[in-house]
Design an enzyme around this catalytic site. Structure first.
Site, PDB file in Angstrom:
ATOM      1  N   LYS A 194      -5.395  -1.428  -7.966  1.00  0.00           N
ATOM      2  CA  LYS A 194      -5.838  -0.031  -8.021  1.00  0.00           C
ATOM      3  C   LYS A 194      -5.035   0.754  -9.071  1.00  0.00           C
ATOM      4  O   LYS A 194      -5.608   1.423  -9.933  1.00  0.00           O
ATOM      5  CB  LYS A 194      -5.692   0.645  -6.634  1.00  0.00           C
ATOM      6  CG  LYS A 194      -6.529  -0.005  -5.538  1.00  0.00           C
ATOM      7  CD  LYS A 194      -6.405   0.717  -4.215  1.00  0.00           C
ATOM      8  CE  LYS A 194      -5.029   0.653  -3.585  1.00  0.00           C
ATOM      9  NZ  LYS A 194      -4.588  -0.713  -3.206  1.00  0.00           N
ATOM     10  N   ARG A 211       9.900  -4.469  -4.236  1.00  0.00           N
ATOM     11  CA  ARG A 211       9.574  -3.371  -3.332  1.00  0.00           C
ATOM     12  C   ARG A 211       9.782  -3.887  -1.911  1.00  0.00           C
ATOM     13  O   ARG A 211       9.384  -5.006  -1.602  1.00  0.00           O
ATOM     14  CB  ARG A 211       8.092  -2.986  -3.522  1.00  0.00           C
ATOM     15  CG  ARG A 211       7.891  -1.642  -4.190  1.00  0.00           C
ATOM     16  CD  ARG A 211       6.457  -1.410  -4.604  1.00  0.00           C
ATOM     17  NE  ARG A 211       5.504  -1.248  -3.502  1.00  0.00           N
ATOM     18  CZ  ARG A 211       4.247  -0.813  -3.672  1.00  0.00           C
ATOM     19  NH1 ARG A 211       3.799  -0.494  -4.877  1.00  0.00           N
ATOM     20  NH2 ARG A 211       3.428  -0.702  -2.644  1.00  0.00           N
ATOM     21  N   ARG A 244       5.687 -10.030  -7.341  1.00  0.00           N
ATOM     22  CA  ARG A 244       5.870  -8.791  -8.102  1.00  0.00           C
ATOM     23  C   ARG A 244       7.300  -8.271  -7.974  1.00  0.00           C
ATOM     24  O   ARG A 244       7.882  -8.283  -6.892  1.00  0.00           O
ATOM     25  CB  ARG A 244       4.906  -7.712  -7.605  1.00  0.00           C
ATOM     26  CG  ARG A 244       5.240  -6.351  -8.255  1.00  0.00           C
ATOM     27  CD  ARG A 244       4.216  -5.308  -8.020  1.00  0.00           C
ATOM     28  NE  ARG A 244       4.061  -4.935  -6.620  1.00  0.00           N
ATOM     29  CZ  ARG A 244       3.205  -3.996  -6.220  1.00  0.00           C
ATOM     30  NH1 ARG A 244       2.439  -3.384  -7.091  1.00  0.00           N
ATOM     31  NH2 ARG A 244       3.096  -3.713  -4.946  1.00  0.00           N
ATOM     32  N   ARG A 301      -7.616   5.848   3.445  1.00  0.00           N
ATOM     33  CA  ARG A 301      -7.378   4.508   4.005  1.00  0.00           C
ATOM     34  C   ARG A 301      -7.811   4.406   5.447  1.00  0.00           C
ATOM     35  O   ARG A 301      -7.711   3.340   6.050  1.00  0.00           O
ATOM     36  CB  ARG A 301      -5.895   4.157   3.943  1.00  0.00           C
ATOM     37  CG  ARG A 301      -5.412   3.888   2.561  1.00  0.00           C
ATOM     38  CD  ARG A 301      -4.012   3.317   2.592  1.00  0.00           C
ATOM     39  NE  ARG A 301      -3.422   3.541   1.307  1.00  0.00           N
ATOM     40  CZ  ARG A 301      -2.806   2.624   0.584  1.00  0.00           C
ATOM     41  NH1 ARG A 301      -2.658   1.407   1.051  1.00  0.00           N
ATOM     42  NH2 ARG A 301      -2.314   2.903  -0.580  1.00  0.00           N
ATOM     43  N   ARG A 334       0.479  -5.273   5.780  1.00  0.00           N
ATOM     44  CA  ARG A 334      -0.346  -4.367   4.962  1.00  0.00           C
ATOM     45  C   ARG A 334      -1.777  -4.890   4.895  1.00  0.00           C
ATOM     46  O   ARG A 334      -2.743  -4.127   4.960  1.00  0.00           O
ATOM     47  CB  ARG A 334       0.233  -4.257   3.545  1.00  0.00           C
ATOM     48  CG  ARG A 334       1.512  -3.434   3.487  1.00  0.00           C
ATOM     49  CD  ARG A 334       2.299  -3.714   2.225  1.00  0.00           C
ATOM     50  NE  ARG A 334       1.685  -3.179   1.015  1.00  0.00           N
ATOM     51  CZ  ARG A 334       2.077  -3.522  -0.208  1.00  0.00           C
ATOM     52  NH1 ARG A 334       3.041  -4.412  -0.388  1.00  0.00           N
ATOM     53  NH2 ARG A 334       1.489  -2.975  -1.254  1.00  0.00           N
TER      54      ARG A 334
HETATM   55  P1  AP5 Z   1      -1.353  -2.854  -8.516  1.00  0.00           P
HETATM   56  O1  AP5 Z   1      -2.129  -2.273  -9.627  1.00  0.00           O
HETATM   57  O2  AP5 Z   1      -0.047  -2.267  -8.174  1.00  0.00           O
HETATM   58  O3  AP5 Z   1      -2.243  -2.947  -7.199  1.00  0.00           O
HETATM   59  P2  AP5 Z   1      -2.529  -1.827  -6.118  1.00  0.00           P
HETATM   60  O4  AP5 Z   1      -3.894  -2.074  -5.601  1.00  0.00           O
HETATM   61  O5  AP5 Z   1      -2.194  -0.502  -6.676  1.00  0.00           O
HETATM   62  O6  AP5 Z   1      -1.534  -2.288  -4.972  1.00  0.00           O
HETATM   63  P3  AP5 Z   1      -0.235  -1.599  -4.364  1.00  0.00           P
HETATM   64  O7  AP5 Z   1       0.897  -2.543  -4.431  1.00  0.00           O
HETATM   65  O8  AP5 Z   1      -0.044  -0.237  -4.887  1.00  0.00           O
HETATM   66  O9  AP5 Z   1      -0.606  -1.649  -2.837  1.00  0.00           O
HETATM   67  P4  AP5 Z   1      -0.931  -0.529  -1.821  1.00  0.00           P
HETATM   68  O10 AP5 Z   1      -2.216   0.045  -2.117  1.00  0.00           O
HETATM   69  O11 AP5 Z   1      -0.754  -1.123  -0.475  1.00  0.00           O
HETATM   70  O12 AP5 Z   1       0.337   0.448  -2.045  1.00  0.00           O
HETATM   71  P5  AP5 Z   1       0.474   1.989  -2.291  1.00  0.00           P
HETATM   72  O13 AP5 Z   1       1.585   2.180  -3.207  1.00  0.00           O
HETATM   73  O14 AP5 Z   1      -0.817   2.619  -2.573  1.00  0.00           O
HETATM   74  O15 AP5 Z   1      -1.195  -4.411  -8.819  1.00  0.00           O
HETATM   75  C1  AP5 Z   1      -0.425  -5.244  -7.990  1.00  0.00           C
HETATM   76  C2  AP5 Z   1       0.264  -6.321  -8.825  1.00  0.00           C
HETATM   77  O16 AP5 Z   1      -0.718  -7.171  -9.381  1.00  0.00           O
HETATM   78  C3  AP5 Z   1       1.062  -5.758 -10.009  1.00  0.00           C
HETATM   79  O17 AP5 Z   1       2.160  -6.582 -10.239  1.00  0.00           O
HETATM   80  C4  AP5 Z   1       0.073  -5.848 -11.181  1.00  0.00           C
HETATM   81  O18 AP5 Z   1       0.725  -5.992 -12.422  1.00  0.00           O
HETATM   82  C5  AP5 Z   1      -0.717  -7.091 -10.807  1.00  0.00           C
HETATM   83  N1  AP5 Z   1      -2.124  -7.028 -11.218  1.00  0.00           N
HETATM   84  C6  AP5 Z   1      -2.940  -5.956 -11.171  1.00  0.00           C
HETATM   85  N2  AP5 Z   1      -4.190  -6.280 -11.580  1.00  0.00           N
HETATM   86  C7  AP5 Z   1      -4.134  -7.602 -11.864  1.00  0.00           C
HETATM   87  C8  AP5 Z   1      -5.120  -8.531 -12.323  1.00  0.00           C
HETATM   88  N3  AP5 Z   1      -6.377  -8.152 -12.561  1.00  0.00           N
HETATM   89  N4  AP5 Z   1      -4.742  -9.831 -12.514  1.00  0.00           N
HETATM   90  C9  AP5 Z   1      -3.449 -10.217 -12.257  1.00  0.00           C
HETATM   91  N5  AP5 Z   1      -2.479  -9.374 -11.826  1.00  0.00           N
HETATM   92  C10 AP5 Z   1      -2.823  -8.081 -11.619  1.00  0.00           C
HETATM   93  O19 AP5 Z   1       0.899   2.492  -0.829  1.00  0.00           O
HETATM   94  C11 AP5 Z   1       2.154   2.108  -0.288  1.00  0.00           C
HETATM   95  C12 AP5 Z   1       2.263   2.555   1.151  1.00  0.00           C
HETATM   96  O20 AP5 Z   1       2.189   3.987   1.221  1.00  0.00           O
HETATM   97  C13 AP5 Z   1       1.157   2.076   2.092  1.00  0.00           C
HETATM   98  O21 AP5 Z   1       1.392   0.766   2.577  1.00  0.00           O
HETATM   99  C14 AP5 Z   1       1.271   3.126   3.216  1.00  0.00           C
HETATM  100  O22 AP5 Z   1       2.372   2.872   4.023  1.00  0.00           O
HETATM  101  C15 AP5 Z   1       1.543   4.395   2.426  1.00  0.00           C
HETATM  102  N6  AP5 Z   1       0.284   5.096   2.067  1.00  0.00           N
HETATM  103  C16 AP5 Z   1      -0.219   5.283   0.824  1.00  0.00           C
HETATM  104  N7  AP5 Z   1      -1.390   5.932   0.882  1.00  0.00           N
HETATM  105  C17 AP5 Z   1      -1.630   6.178   2.186  1.00  0.00           C
HETATM  106  C18 AP5 Z   1      -2.687   6.796   2.890  1.00  0.00           C
HETATM  107  N8  AP5 Z   1      -3.763   7.308   2.245  1.00  0.00           N
HETATM  108  N9  AP5 Z   1      -2.612   6.851   4.248  1.00  0.00           N
HETATM  109  C19 AP5 Z   1      -1.543   6.368   4.912  1.00  0.00           C
HETATM  110  N10 AP5 Z   1      -0.509   5.754   4.306  1.00  0.00           N
HETATM  111  C20 AP5 Z   1      -0.549   5.659   2.960  1.00  0.00           C
HETATM  112 MG    MG Z   2      -0.702   0.914  -6.287  1.00  0.00          MG
END
Ligand code: AP5
Ligand code: MG
Length: 224
Positions: free
Chosen positions: A20, A167, A134, A95, A178
Site C-alpha cells: 500500500k 519494525r 523487511r 480497516r 496482523r
Molecule cells: P509496504 O508498501 O510497506 O506495504 P504496506 O501494505 O504498506 O504494508 P505495511 O507494512 O505498512 O502493513 P500494515 O498495513 O499492516 O501497516 P501500517 O503501517 O499501515 O511494503 C511492504 C514491504 O514489501 C516493503 O519492504 C516494500 O519495499 C516491499 N514491497 C512492496 N511492494 C512490493 C512488490 N510489489 N514486490 C516486492 N516487494 C514489495 O499499520 C501499522 C499498524 O498501525 C497496524 O497494524 C495497526 O495496529 C495500526 N493501524 C493503522 N491503521 C489503522 C486503522 N485504520 N485502524 C486501526 N489500527 C490501525
Molecule cells: Mg504501509
C-alpha cells in the site's frame, strides 16, 4: 501530473505488506493527492511520545488494531490539514466495518465522496516473505525499506551510514497476528465496497512498477 475535474478521494486496501505505502508513493507522483498512512501517523505519535502514541504503542507492537474511536480522530485531524483542491489517498484506513461506515460520513463533512477503493491482492505466503525480511533503514535521512535478501538495498543503507532496524510488528508472530486481524476485520470490506460499486482489484505480487502500472490504469478509467 494528470489533471482531474475535482480532487479524487481514494482508499488503498490490502493485507499488511501488500505494498500500500509503496504504491501510494507512486500514485501521488501522477495525481494531485495527499497520501495519508494511518500506520505512519501512529508511528510518528509513538516516536514523539505523545499521549496518543502511548495509548497505541503496545497495541501496534502486538499486531492488533487501534480503537475505532482513536482512528476516527486521527483521520479527521489529518483531513483538517488539507486544501480543498487536494485529493486524498488513504493508506491503511478503513480497516473495520465501523471505520468504513464512518468514512463516508466523515468525507461528506468535508464535501467529499469516495471515488474508488483500490484493493491490492497478494497471498499470505508473499506477505510473510516481504515482512519477515523487511528492515527499515534509519538514520540516513528519510527512512526507507530494505530487504535482507536484497543485498543491494542493504548495502545502500550501510553506505549512507544508516542502520537496518526491524519494525517490532514485523516479528514473525506479530505478522501472523496482523494477517489474522486482516482476514477477520478488514477483508470483509472488499465485499462491502464491491456492493457499493467502487472496488477495483489489483493483483499485487508482481514488481512494484508493474503493480503501480495496473493501479494507475484503474485510476485512468475512473477519470476518463
Ligand atoms: P509496504 O508498501 O510497506 O506495504 P504496506 O501494505 O504498506 O504494508 P505495511 O507494512 O505498512 O502493513 P500494515 O498495513 O499492516 O501497516 P501500517 O503501517 O499501515 O511494503 C511492504 C514491504 O514489501 C516493503 O519492504 C516494500 O519495499 C516491499 N514491497 C512492496 N511492494 C512490493 C512488490 N510489489 N514486490 C516486492 N516487494 C514489495 O499499520 C501499522 C499498524 O498501525 C497496524 O497494524 C495497526 O495496529 C495500526 N493501524 C493503522 N491503521 C489503522 C486503522 N485504520 N485502524 C486501526 N489500527 C490501525
Ligand atoms: Mg504501509
Amino acid at each position: 501530473m494528470i489533471s482531474t475535474q475535482r480532487p479524487l478521494n481514494i482508499v488503498l486496501l490490502g493485507p499488511p505488506g501488500a505494498g500500500k505505502s509503496t504504491i501510494a508513493e507512486e500514485l501521488v507522483v501522477h495525481y494531485h493527492m495527499v497520501a495519508i498512512s494511518t500506520g505512519q501517523l501512529l508511528r510518528s505519535e509513538i516516536k514523539a511520545r505523545t499521549a496518543l502514541g502511548r495509548t497505541v504503542s503496545g497495541i501496534i507492537d502486538k499486531g492488533n488494531l487501534a480503537p475505532d474511536s482513536v482512528m476516527d480522530r486521527v483521520l479527521r485531524a489529518s483531513l483538517e490539514t488539507l486544501n480543498d483542491d487536494e485529493g486524498i489517498l488513504l493508506d491503511g484506513y478503513p480497516r473495520t466495518m465501523h471505520q468504513a461506515l464512518g468514512l463516508s460520513l466523515t468525507l461528506a463533512d468535508y464535501g467529499r465522496t469516495l471515488d474508488a477503493v483500490v484493493a491490492l491482492e497478494i497471498d499470505d505466503t508473499e506477505v510473510v516473505r516481504r515482512l519477515s525480511g523487511r528492515r527499515i533503514c534509519e538514520s540516513a535521512g528519510e527512512p526507507f525499506p530494505v530487504h535482507i535478501d536484497d543485498l543491494a538495498s542493504m548495502m545502500r543503507c550501510r553506505e549512507r551510514g544508516g542502520q537496518a532496524i526491524q519494525r517490532e510488528d514485523d516479528k514473525p508472530e506479530v505478522v501472523q497476528q496482523r494477517l489474522m486481524i486482516y482476514h477477520e476485520q478488514t477483508r470483509p470490506l472488499l465485499e462491502f465496497y464491491e456492493r457499493e460499486h467502487v472496488l477495483h482489484r489489483v493483483p499485487a505480487s508482481n514488481t512494484p512498477a508493474a503493480v503501480a502500472r495496473l493501479a494507475l490504469a484503474q485510476l485512468a478509467e475512473l477519470v476518463n
